[in-house]
Design a protein around this motif. Structure first.
Motif, PDB file in Angstrom:
ATOM      1  N   PRO A  91       0.537  12.010   5.282  1.00 32.96           N
ATOM      2  CA  PRO A  91       0.302  11.998   6.728  1.00 32.96           C
ATOM      3  C   PRO A  91       1.009  10.857   7.450  1.00 32.96           C
ATOM      4  CG  PRO A  91      -1.624  11.170   5.565  1.00 32.96           C
ATOM      5  CD  PRO A  91      -0.691  11.688   4.523  1.00 32.96           C
ATOM      6  N   TYR A  92       1.444   9.837   6.727  1.00 31.76           N
ATOM      7  CA  TYR A  92       2.112   8.703   7.351  1.00 31.76           C
ATOM      8  C   TYR A  92       3.505   9.072   7.878  1.00 31.76           C
ATOM      9  CZ  TYR A  92      -1.373   5.392   5.467  1.00 31.76           C
ATOM     10  OH  TYR A  92      -2.526   4.708   5.162  1.00 31.76           O
ATOM     11  N   ASP A  93       4.238   9.892   7.098  1.00 34.22           N
ATOM     12  CA  ASP A  93       5.613  10.203   7.462  1.00 34.22           C
ATOM     13  C   ASP A  93       5.924  11.694   7.513  1.00 34.22           C
ATOM     14  OD1 ASP A  93       5.221  10.355   4.728  1.00 34.22           O
ATOM     15  OD2 ASP A  93       7.267   9.777   4.230  1.00 34.22           O
ATOM     16  N   GLY A  94       4.960  12.543   7.182  1.00 34.80           N
ATOM     17  CA  GLY A  94       5.153  13.983   7.251  1.00 34.80           C
ATOM     18  C   GLY A  94       5.943  14.570   6.101  1.00 34.80           C
ATOM     19  N   ALA A  95       6.165  13.806   5.040  1.00 35.82           N
ATOM     20  CA  ALA A  95       6.915  14.300   3.882  1.00 35.82           C
ATOM     21  C   ALA A  95       5.986  15.017   2.907  1.00 35.82           C
ATOM     22  CB  ALA A  95       7.621  13.154   3.169  1.00 35.82           C
ATOM     23  N   THR A  96       6.536  16.000   2.191  1.00 36.92           N
ATOM     24  CA  THR A  96       5.787  16.711   1.149  1.00 36.92           C
ATOM     25  C   THR A  96       6.466  16.479  -0.187  1.00 36.92           C
ATOM     26  OG1 THR A  96       5.010  18.417   2.685  1.00 36.92           O
ATOM     27  CG2 THR A  96       4.987  18.968   0.344  1.00 36.92           C
ATOM     28  N   TRP A  97       5.666  16.184  -1.213  1.00 41.07           N
ATOM     29  CA  TRP A  97       6.184  15.869  -2.536  1.00 41.07           C
ATOM     30  C   TRP A  97       5.568  16.792  -3.575  1.00 41.07           C
ATOM     31  CZ3 TRP A  97      10.103  12.562  -2.180  1.00 41.07           C
ATOM     32  CH2 TRP A  97      10.157  11.739  -1.055  1.00 41.07           C
ATOM     33  N   THR A  98       6.336  17.103  -4.603  1.00 34.52           N
ATOM     34  CA  THR A  98       5.845  17.984  -5.662  1.00 34.52           C
ATOM     35  C   THR A  98       5.732  17.266  -7.001  1.00 34.52           C
ATOM     36  OG1 THR A  98       8.101  18.781  -6.072  1.00 34.52           O
ATOM     37  CG2 THR A  98       6.718  20.081  -4.577  1.00 34.52           C
ATOM     38  N   ALA A  99       5.954  15.962  -7.012  1.00 32.85           N
ATOM     39  CA  ALA A  99       5.769  15.154  -8.221  1.00 32.85           C
ATOM     40  C   ALA A  99       4.795  14.034  -7.892  1.00 32.85           C
ATOM     41  CB  ALA A  99       7.099  14.579  -8.703  1.00 32.85           C
ATOM     42  N   ALA A 100       3.750  13.910  -8.707  1.00 27.71           N
ATOM     43  CA  ALA A 100       2.742  12.881  -8.455  1.00 27.71           C
ATOM     44  C   ALA A 100       3.340  11.480  -8.505  1.00 27.71           C
ATOM     45  CB  ALA A 100       1.611  13.008  -9.477  1.00 27.71           C
ATOM     46  N   SER A 101       4.435  11.325  -9.221  1.00 26.89           N
ATOM     47  CA  SER A 101       5.074  10.014  -9.330  1.00 26.89           C
ATOM     48  C   SER A 101       5.687   9.552  -8.011  1.00 26.89           C
ATOM     49  CB  SER A 101       6.163  10.045 -10.415  1.00 26.89           C
ATOM     50  OG  SER A 101       7.136  11.027 -10.119  1.00 26.89           O
ATOM     51  N   ASP A 102       5.867  10.465  -7.066  1.00 25.15           N
ATOM     52  CA  ASP A 102       6.409  10.122  -5.750  1.00 25.15           C
ATOM     53  C   ASP A 102       5.313   9.743  -4.760  1.00 25.15           C
ATOM     54  OD1 ASP A 102       9.154  10.542  -6.298  1.00 25.15           O
ATOM     55  OD2 ASP A 102       8.884  12.711  -6.094  1.00 25.15           O
ATOM     56  N   VAL A 103       4.066   9.749  -5.234  1.00 20.62           N
ATOM     57  CA  VAL A 103       2.922   9.531  -4.355  1.00 20.62           C
ATOM     58  C   VAL A 103       2.153   8.282  -4.788  1.00 20.62           C
ATOM     59  CG1 VAL A 103       0.758  10.531  -3.522  1.00 20.62           C
ATOM     60  CG2 VAL A 103       2.738  12.009  -3.930  1.00 20.62           C
ATOM     61  N   ASP A 104       1.843   7.434  -3.822  1.00 15.42           N
ATOM     62  CA  ASP A 104       0.955   6.293  -4.031  1.00 15.42           C
ATOM     63  C   ASP A 104      -0.401   6.602  -3.410  1.00 15.42           C
ATOM     64  OD1 ASP A 104       2.812   4.733  -5.339  1.00 15.42           O
ATOM     65  OD2 ASP A 104       3.089   3.302  -3.694  1.00 15.42           O
ATOM     66  N   ILE A 105      -1.434   5.950  -3.925  1.00 20.61           N
ATOM     67  CA  ILE A 105      -2.739   5.994  -3.267  1.00 20.61           C
ATOM     68  C   ILE A 105      -2.864   4.720  -2.443  1.00 20.61           C
ATOM     69  CG2 ILE A 105      -5.227   6.224  -3.546  1.00 20.61           C
ATOM     70  CD1 ILE A 105      -3.457   8.626  -4.534  1.00 20.61           C
ATOM     71  N   ASP A 106      -2.824   4.890  -1.139  1.00 23.51           N
ATOM     72  CA  ASP A 106      -2.865   3.737  -0.242  1.00 23.51           C
ATOM     73  C   ASP A 106      -4.298   3.290   0.013  1.00 23.51           C
ATOM     74  OD1 ASP A 106      -1.925   1.803   1.613  1.00 23.51           O
ATOM     75  OD2 ASP A 106      -2.492   3.141   3.258  1.00 23.51           O
ATOM     76  N   HIS A 107      -4.511   1.977  -0.077  1.00 19.02           N
ATOM     77  CA  HIS A 107      -5.726   1.380   0.479  1.00 19.02           C
ATOM     78  C   HIS A 107      -5.437   1.202   1.968  1.00 19.02           C
ATOM     79  CE1 HIS A 107      -6.315   0.125  -3.790  1.00 19.02           C
ATOM     80  NE2 HIS A 107      -7.579   0.381  -3.474  1.00 19.02           N
ATOM     81  N   LEU A 108      -6.040   2.029   2.798  1.00 13.57           N
ATOM     82  CA  LEU A 108      -5.732   2.012   4.223  1.00 13.57           C
ATOM     83  C   LEU A 108      -5.881   0.595   4.781  1.00 13.57           C
ATOM     84  CD1 LEU A 108      -6.205   4.686   6.775  1.00 13.57           C
ATOM     85  CD2 LEU A 108      -7.245   2.497   7.338  1.00 13.57           C
ATOM     86  N   VAL A 109      -7.019  -0.030   4.553  1.00  8.14           N
ATOM     87  CA  VAL A 109      -7.136  -1.472   4.777  1.00  8.14           C
ATOM     88  C   VAL A 109      -6.727  -2.128   3.461  1.00  8.14           C
ATOM     89  CG1 VAL A 109      -8.677  -3.408   5.270  1.00  8.14           C
ATOM     90  CG2 VAL A 109      -8.966  -1.242   6.499  1.00  8.14           C
ATOM     91  N   PRO A 110      -5.552  -2.760   3.413  1.00  9.24           N
ATOM     92  CA  PRO A 110      -5.048  -3.287   2.146  1.00  9.24           C
ATOM     93  C   PRO A 110      -5.988  -4.317   1.522  1.00  9.24           C
ATOM     94  CG  PRO A 110      -3.310  -3.236   3.812  1.00  9.24           C
ATOM     95  CD  PRO A 110      -4.604  -2.952   4.516  1.00  9.24           C
ATOM     96  N   LEU A 111      -5.894  -4.440   0.214  1.00 12.16           N
ATOM     97  CA  LEU A 111      -6.766  -5.368  -0.499  1.00 12.16           C
ATOM     98  C   LEU A 111      -6.547  -6.806  -0.016  1.00 12.16           C
ATOM     99  CD1 LEU A 111      -6.471  -3.939  -4.133  1.00 12.16           C
ATOM    100  CD2 LEU A 111      -8.075  -3.303  -2.316  1.00 12.16           C
ATOM    101  N   ALA A 112      -5.290  -7.184   0.185  1.00 13.13           N
ATOM    102  CA  ALA A 112      -5.005  -8.547   0.646  1.00 13.13           C
ATOM    103  C   ALA A 112      -5.547  -8.770   2.059  1.00 13.13           C
ATOM    104  CB  ALA A 112      -3.502  -8.814   0.609  1.00 13.13           C
ATOM    105  N   GLU A 113      -5.442  -7.751   2.911  1.00 13.44           N
ATOM    106  CA  GLU A 113      -5.980  -7.837   4.267  1.00 13.44           C
ATOM    107  C   GLU A 113      -7.498  -7.981   4.219  1.00 13.44           C
ATOM    108  OE1 GLU A 113      -6.891  -7.624   8.306  1.00 13.44           O
ATOM    109  OE2 GLU A 113      -4.944  -8.033   7.376  1.00 13.44           O
ATOM    110  N   ALA A 114      -8.138  -7.242   3.325  1.00 12.35           N
ATOM    111  CA  ALA A 114      -9.593  -7.363   3.172  1.00 12.35           C
ATOM    112  C   ALA A 114      -9.967  -8.772   2.715  1.00 12.35           C
ATOM    113  CB  ALA A 114     -10.103  -6.325   2.175  1.00 12.35           C
ATOM    114  N   TRP A 115      -9.187  -9.287   1.770  1.00 13.28           N
ATOM    115  CA  TRP A 115      -9.448 -10.652   1.292  1.00 13.28           C
ATOM    116  C   TRP A 115      -9.364 -11.645   2.446  1.00 13.28           C
ATOM    117  CZ3 TRP A 115     -10.809 -12.854  -3.363  1.00 13.28           C
ATOM    118  CH2 TRP A 115     -10.649 -14.238  -3.479  1.00 13.28           C
ATOM    119  N   ASP A 116      -8.326 -11.522   3.251  1.00 15.50           N
ATOM    120  CA  ASP A 116      -8.132 -12.429   4.384  1.00 15.50           C
ATOM    121  C   ASP A 116      -9.280 -12.373   5.382  1.00 15.50           C
ATOM    122  OD1 ASP A 116      -5.702 -12.902   3.222  1.00 15.50           O
ATOM    123  OD2 ASP A 116      -4.501 -11.908   4.767  1.00 15.50           O
ATOM    124  N   SER A 117      -9.893 -11.204   5.508  1.00 15.38           N
ATOM    125  CA  SER A 117     -10.879 -11.011   6.575  1.00 15.38           C
ATOM    126  C   SER A 117     -12.324 -10.946   6.080  1.00 15.38           C
ATOM    127  CB  SER A 117     -10.538  -9.748   7.372  1.00 15.38           C
ATOM    128  OG  SER A 117     -10.341  -8.640   6.532  1.00 15.38           O
TER     129      SER A 117
END
Length: 214
Positions: free
Chosen positions: A106-132
């Motif tokens: 949903p971030y860029d509208g791209a479609t992928w057919t290999a799981a290796s092309d996909v990351d699982i994003d922490h919407l609020v990043p871990l480092a951002e959570a640590w900071d806050s």
């Protein structure tokens, strides 16, 4: 005798049905729950107004302080669970690794057919959570945050887009697909509100701006 065989037949049918269902979960298309829908824009604006505004400090941050990916069910960890949830016609092997399927980012509208092309994003990043605020949490709470499937905190996205986002907040990075930006900021505020995390002044201003047009 008739009743005996009838009961036995029903037991066999029930057992076979269970086996078929199990096989379908293992090798068939994903039937996982959908990505949680963020709160409404009006609710997000209310939540945002209540968040503490504070400067951020990354002193002591280490990604390993947020244990992930943990086992969710059977052989499936959090990453594999999100891949099954967010993908279409996802087929997995006995180790729960996705062997086929497709994933829409949903971030860029791209479609992928290999799981290796996909990351699982922490919407609020871990480092951002640590900071806050997460720097003061227990390890158990940081683990819950890093593997949260209940809030709109984890989603499958294009890997290099996720890497470009890094640990940036909405004042520094937003999805290139403008149609998703309202959803993104609503989710961001919801996660921060639920976990009692703060926002810095630039982050709050950016969130207010995006939510005003939602």
């Amino acid at each position: 005798m008739t009743k005996f065989y009838a009961r036995r037949r029903l037991s066999i049918v029930a057992a076979l049905t269970g086996l078929i269902a199990s096989a379908g979960m293992l090798n068939g298309p994903s039937a996982s729950a959908a990505l949680p829908t963020p709160v409404s824009a009006s609710t997000a604006r209310t939540y945002l107004a209540s968040l503490t505004v504070s400067t951020e400090s990354r002193t002591g941050y280490n990604r390993d302080l947020f244990p992930h990916w943990i086992t969710i069910s059977g052989t499936c960890n959090t990453r594999e669970t999100v891949l099954k949830r967010d993908g279409t016609n996802v087929v997995t092997d006995s180790a729960c690794a996705a062997t086929s399927g497709s994933w829409y980012s949903p971030y860029d509208g791209a479609t992928w057919t290999a799981a290796s092309d996909v990351d699982i994003d922490h919407l609020v990043p871990l480092a951002e959570a640590w900071d806050s605020g997460a720097g003061s949490w227990t390890t158990a709470r940081r683990q819950a945050f890093a593997n949260d499937l209940t809030r709109p905190q984890l989603l499958a996205v294009t890997d290099n887009v996720n890497q470009a986002k890094g640990d940036k907040d909405p004042a520094e990075w937003m999805p290139s697909r403008t149609a998703y930006r309202c959803t993104y900021v609503r989710a961001w505020v919801q996660v921060k509100y639920y976990y009692g995390l703060s926002v810095d002044s630039a982050e709050k201003s950016a969130l207010q701006g995006y939510l005003a047009s939602c």
